[in-house]
Scaffold this active site. Structure first.
Site, PDB file in Angstrom:
ATOM      1  N   ILE A  11     -34.030  31.457   3.873  1.00  0.00           N
ATOM      2  CA  ILE A  11     -35.355  31.719   3.291  1.00  0.00           C
ATOM      3  C   ILE A  11     -36.430  30.856   3.953  1.00  0.00           C
ATOM      4  O   ILE A  11     -37.573  31.291   4.136  1.00  0.00           O
ATOM      5  CB  ILE A  11     -35.332  31.533   1.748  1.00  0.00           C
ATOM      6  CG1 ILE A  11     -36.609  32.081   1.101  1.00  0.00           C
ATOM      7  CG2 ILE A  11     -35.169  30.091   1.346  1.00  0.00           C
ATOM      8  CD1 ILE A  11     -36.698  33.568   1.085  1.00  0.00           C
ATOM      9  N   SER A  33     -32.778  18.642   6.401  1.00  0.00           N
ATOM     10  CA  SER A  33     -31.687  19.597   6.282  1.00  0.00           C
ATOM     11  C   SER A  33     -30.405  18.947   6.788  1.00  0.00           C
ATOM     12  O   SER A  33     -30.447  18.046   7.626  1.00  0.00           O
ATOM     13  CB  SER A  33     -31.999  20.855   7.105  1.00  0.00           C
ATOM     14  OG  SER A  33     -31.135  21.917   6.753  1.00  0.00           O
ATOM     15  N   ARG A  34     -29.284  19.422   6.294  1.00  0.00           N
ATOM     16  CA  ARG A  34     -28.008  18.922   6.819  1.00  0.00           C
ATOM     17  C   ARG A  34     -27.769  19.472   8.223  1.00  0.00           C
ATOM     18  O   ARG A  34     -27.310  18.778   9.117  1.00  0.00           O
ATOM     19  CB  ARG A  34     -26.849  19.335   5.907  1.00  0.00           C
ATOM     20  CG  ARG A  34     -26.720  18.489   4.655  1.00  0.00           C
ATOM     21  CD  ARG A  34     -25.626  19.059   3.761  1.00  0.00           C
ATOM     22  NE  ARG A  34     -25.861  20.496   3.511  1.00  0.00           N
ATOM     23  CZ  ARG A  34     -25.010  21.304   2.912  1.00  0.00           C
ATOM     24  NH1 ARG A  34     -23.856  20.848   2.491  1.00  0.00           N
ATOM     25  NH2 ARG A  34     -25.310  22.581   2.718  1.00  0.00           N
ATOM     26  N   LYS A  87     -38.202  29.243  -5.931  1.00  0.00           N
ATOM     27  CA  LYS A  87     -37.622  29.689  -7.190  1.00  0.00           C
ATOM     28  C   LYS A  87     -36.098  29.752  -7.079  1.00  0.00           C
ATOM     29  O   LYS A  87     -35.621  30.014  -5.971  1.00  0.00           O
ATOM     30  CB  LYS A  87     -38.192  31.041  -7.599  1.00  0.00           C
ATOM     31  CG  LYS A  87     -38.125  32.114  -6.518  1.00  0.00           C
ATOM     32  CD  LYS A  87     -37.163  33.196  -6.551  1.00  0.00           C
ATOM     33  CE  LYS A  87     -35.740  33.128  -6.553  1.00  0.00           C
ATOM     34  NZ  LYS A  87     -34.982  34.209  -5.941  1.00  0.00           N
ATOM     35  N   ASP A 165     -30.331  35.308  -9.219  1.00  0.00           N
ATOM     36  CA  ASP A 165     -31.129  34.743  -8.124  1.00  0.00           C
ATOM     37  C   ASP A 165     -32.173  35.769  -7.656  1.00  0.00           C
ATOM     38  O   ASP A 165     -33.367  35.453  -7.625  1.00  0.00           O
ATOM     39  CB  ASP A 165     -30.235  34.275  -6.978  1.00  0.00           C
ATOM     40  CG  ASP A 165     -31.050  33.652  -5.859  1.00  0.00           C
ATOM     41  OD1 ASP A 165     -31.318  32.440  -5.915  1.00  0.00           O
ATOM     42  OD2 ASP A 165     -31.458  34.399  -4.956  1.00  0.00           O
TER      43      ASP A 165
END
Lengths: 303, 303
Positions: A11, A33-34, A87, A165
């Site tokens: 996303i 971020s990983r 969200k 979701d």
């Protein structure tokens, strides 16, 4: 204003990065971020290190999955930065209440976004419904989880919300356009035998509105809301982007094209005004569905 | 002031009727129930008929199970009467939000009661915790559903809440006495193979507080909350009625003896002041547990 983006997954790359690149308000100054990263932007794996290294970053936008999101959100607010949440805004209602209180104490903006509310037909739908009485309706929200969330096992884990979701997008539109609050009266949740979260759900709301949510849709995807009123019939399709009244298309309100560009413009406006925007109505309906819902076990699901 | 009692089951007969009989504020003037009745009090099966027949009844106290409660609550508010709700105040959060809005519009009192908050040690526990930092704790809430809810199948149906029906009493105390809001971080729910609602649950809260809820306790019943703080150890036992600090008993605040007499006194005070009292924090934690909780199937349960 400089902003950081946390959680560089699908996303973020599909929506947030292009929206920020085109924004007149924001410059993407760091990522967290990983694994993921954005070409040409400093990348971090530790949020406190990122915030310490970039005191000029005034806001952080979080696209992490809901369960790990709270710790990052808390770190952002503790560092006195503005916070924008993809969200759903958290894994629990109580944690979002806690973030609201922390943001108020810190004097910073918190924006719990609902991108579907920015779809092109939604504002006009809300305007048209004001003053009308809704006598029934049907939400059909069916998409292919393998296409939109390839390999994202977290979505079927406890707290991952499963079909809610995407379904919460429909609920975010419904709660925004209805002239009176939505109230869930019954729910059926289909849980795959090898998973914790529902892959499909059927919801009943007071006033004759029903919802059919399904994550197993192949072929054309369906994101429709149809409402009957005492003054005609409203149909929102394409996820809120196409509005028809009594089967005739209605021009949307205009404004900024694109849900995510509109979200980032709103975030800039909230920060400028020293305001916040946290509406938990869609998340309350999901929590109510998990509390009230009757569960059935259905076929196992694997990506 | 005249009051009606709706839902003449075990809790009404065990607690509400004696509390009203001893109250200096209230007279029980009618009952509403499918089967139950109270000697010498006019009995009705239809709430609208009861309200129409008794315009002098200013308030209605609802002890119905949560799922059928909303329609009765709505009828009471539509008739402009004050409303008192046994815990939990509804089957969903959204419906209680709706009742709050209706009560505000009608200019009447709504009181969502949490009887365990009236237990003798709770107010003193709250006072003692104010300003202290909680470093961990353990809730143990174990009772025998066959004793307290004999044959009440609704409690294990979807929306019946299962072990959270007593467990919400512990959560109502916890959310009342903690100096900072409770936040659920994980939950495990044990669902009997032939039921919809959990018979046991283990909860983790931020800050090292855990809860062990179980409906299968035989022999002695356990309703304990123990909290460690930077300034000593607090233990509430007997459902909040016995308070010990560092293993020494502490006298409660006094006031009205008995949880239900205290609730009815508070209802009279709220009505006199034109005020309402709806704190949904305990119910939010239950909704969060149903949303976030990992479910396991356990042995079937029959009464």
């Amino acid at each position: 204003m400089k902003i950081a983006l946390a959680g560089i997954g699908k996303i973020a790359l599909d929506q947030h990065v292009p929206a920020l690149a085109a924004s007149p308000d924001w410059t993407l100054a760091a990522t967290l971020s990983r694994h993921g990263r954005v070409e040409g932007v400093p990348a971090f794996a530790d949020i406190d290190a990122m915030l310490a290294a970039h005191p000029d970053i005034g806001a952080v936008s979080l696209c992490l999955p809901p369960v790990p999101r709270f710790d990052a959100a808390q770190a952002v607010l503790r560092a006195g930065r503005h916070l924008m949440l993809e969200k759903p805004p958290g894994a629990t209602l109580a944690e979002v209440h806690a973030l609201q209180a922390m943001a108020a104490d810190a004097g910073v903006t918190i924006f719990a976004t609902w991108h579907s509310r920015m779809a092109l037909g939604v504002a006009a739908a809300r305007d048209w419904l004001a003053g009308r009485r809704v006598t029934g309706g049907r939400i059909t929200w069916r998409e292919d989880v393998r296409h939109w969330h390839p390999g994202q096992d977290w979505i079927f884990e406890a707290g991952g919300m499963g079909v809610f979701d995407p379904g919460i997008n429909a609920l975010s539109i419904l709660t925004h356009i209805l002239p009176t609050p939505a109230r869930l009266t019954a729910a059926e949740l289909d849980i795959p035998a090898n998973r914790q979260a529902p892959i499909a759900a059927r919801l009943d709301f007071a006033g004759g509105i029903t919802a059919d949510l399904d994550f197993r849709q192949q072929g054309p995807q369906t994101w429709d809301i149809a409402l009957e009123t005492d003054g005609g019939r409203l149909a929102l399709s394409q996820g809120g982007n196409l509005l028809e009244i009594d089967d005739r298309p209605v021009q949307g309100r205009g404004g900024i094209a694109g849900e995510y560009p509109a979200l980032y413009a709103r975030m800039a406006d909230l920060v400028a005004r020293g305001a916040s925007d946290v509406d938990l109505a869609p998340m309350v309906l999901v929590a109510d569905a998990f509390t009230l819902g009757r569960r059935a076990t259905v076929a196992s699901f694997d990506f």
